[in-house]
Design a protein around this motif. Structure first.
Motif, short mmCIF file in Angstrom:
data_model
loop_
_atom_site.label_atom_id
_atom_site.label_comp_id
_atom_site.label_asym_id
_atom_site.label_seq_id
_atom_site.Cartn_x
_atom_site.Cartn_y
_atom_site.Cartn_z
N UNK A 141 0.83 -1.20 0.00
CA UNK A 141 0.00 0.00 0.00
C UNK A 141 0.86 1.25 0.00
N UNK A 142 1.99 1.18 0.66
CA UNK A 142 2.86 2.34 0.74
C UNK A 142 3.41 2.74 -0.61
N UNK A 143 3.49 1.78 -1.54
CA UNK A 143 4.03 2.09 -2.87
C UNK A 143 3.11 3.01 -3.66
N UNK A 144 1.83 3.09 -3.26
CA UNK A 144 0.88 3.92 -3.99
C UNK A 144 0.83 5.35 -3.45
N UNK A 145 1.57 5.63 -2.38
CA UNK A 145 1.58 6.98 -1.83
C UNK A 145 2.34 7.89 -2.79
N UNK A 146 1.70 8.95 -3.31
CA UNK A 146 2.36 9.81 -4.30
C UNK A 146 3.54 10.57 -3.70
N UNK A 147 4.45 10.96 -4.56
CA UNK A 147 5.56 11.81 -4.16
C UNK A 147 5.04 13.23 -3.91
N UNK A 148 5.92 14.10 -3.47
CA UNK A 148 5.56 15.49 -3.24
C UNK A 148 5.03 16.11 -4.52
N UNK A 149 3.89 16.78 -4.42
CA UNK A 149 3.29 17.40 -5.60
C UNK A 149 2.87 18.82 -5.32
N UNK A 150 1.69 19.20 -5.79
CA UNK A 150 1.22 20.58 -5.59
C UNK A 150 0.52 20.76 -4.25
N UNK A 151 0.39 19.68 -3.48
CA UNK A 151 -0.15 19.80 -2.14
C UNK A 151 -1.55 19.30 -1.96
N UNK A 152 -2.35 19.25 -3.02
CA UNK A 152 -3.74 18.81 -2.93
C UNK A 152 -3.92 17.54 -3.74
N UNK A 153 -4.80 16.66 -3.23
CA UNK A 153 -5.07 15.40 -3.91
C UNK A 153 -6.58 15.17 -3.95
N UNK A 154 -7.01 14.16 -4.67
CA UNK A 154 -8.41 13.81 -4.74
C UNK A 154 -8.89 13.29 -3.39
N UNK A 155 -10.11 13.69 -3.01
CA UNK A 155 -10.65 13.36 -1.70
C UNK A 155 -11.50 12.09 -1.69
N UNK A 156 -12.54 12.10 -0.86
CA UNK A 156 -13.29 10.90 -0.56
C UNK A 156 -14.19 10.45 -1.70
N UNK A 157 -14.45 9.13 -1.75
CA UNK A 157 -15.36 8.57 -2.74
C UNK A 157 -16.77 9.13 -2.57
N UNK A 158 -17.20 9.34 -1.33
CA UNK A 158 -18.54 9.85 -1.07
C UNK A 158 -18.78 11.17 -1.78
#
Length: 222
Positions: free
Chosen positions: A196-213
């Motif tokens: 699971x840790x391999x899917x953690x993105x590297x440093x980016x612009x600071x924001x990522x996609x949120x919850x499925x809900x």
């Protein structure tokens, strides 16, 4: 609540790491003896002007964290503050992180954003609904995260009492530990934590996609 934070952890990314834009100028400012000397170094109007929307990574897709600090805006050197523009696209989030050297004040400009803050062991989660003209506080070192709950862009302004705040993202830091220590920290659960840790993105612009809900409610796709 636990399930929510696990979803943040497993899909989080580190906040952007600022690189010093002009090391020579920053060095001269640190060596300046008087305020008059500083003005001699910062001699043009442009030296005192910072355009958030012209900085690398400024975006609402999914979003961004743009800092005006000693690294990105040399005039901030020695001022003891960072002023940040937080952009969150629909259902975007800032994953759990902390600032070791600064208390963080955040005020909403537009949108509907929820913040989550945990101060230390034994302290419950503080949840604040950040709508326009509403502010919250993240004390120095506290773990905090934010998600835009709406289907439109959200924007917030963040002030921190250091020109070198530091940012430590929970997951990016966690997965620097040795695998056996990490497995023990998770309580030897029956899942492949290391993968699971391999899917953690590297440093980016600071924001990522949120919850499925939120994505389902807004009719968006990941």
């Amino acid at each position: 609540m636990i399930r929510f934070f696990l979803s943040l952890f497993f899909f989080g990314a580190a906040l952007a790491v600022d690189k010093t834009s002009n090391p020579d100028l920053s060095g001269r400012l640190k060596m300046a003896t008087t305020n008059l000397d500083r003005h001699g170094i910062l001699s043009s109007n442009d030296d005192w002007t910072f355009h958030y929307d012209k900085q690398d990574g400024y975006t609402f897709r999914p979003g961004s964290v743009v800092n005006a600090n000693a690294a990105t805006f040399p005039a901030m050197t020695g001022v003891g503050m960072t002023l940040t523009m937080l952009n969150l696209g629909p259902c975007a989030m800032l994953p759990p992180h902390s600032h070791p050297r600064a208390t963080n004040l955040v005020v909403a400009v537009k949108g509907n954003t929820t913040s989550y803050m945990i101060g230390e062991n034994g302290v419950g989660t503080v949840e604040v609904n950040l709508q326009p003209n509403v502010m919250t506080i993240f004390p120095a070192g506290s773990l905090h995260a934010m998600q835009n709950n709406g289907c439109e862009d959200a924007q917030l302004v963040s002030a921190l009492n250091s020109d070198d705040t530091g940012t430590l993202n929970a997951l990016n830091g966690l997965y620097q530990l040795p695998p056996d220590i990490l497995k023990a920290a998770f309580g030897y659960v029956d899942m492949d934590i290391q993968s699971m840790g391999k899917s953690v993105p590297d440093v980016g612009t600071g924001s990522v996609k949120g919850s499925d809900e939120c994505f389902k409610r807004c009719g968006l796709s990941h």
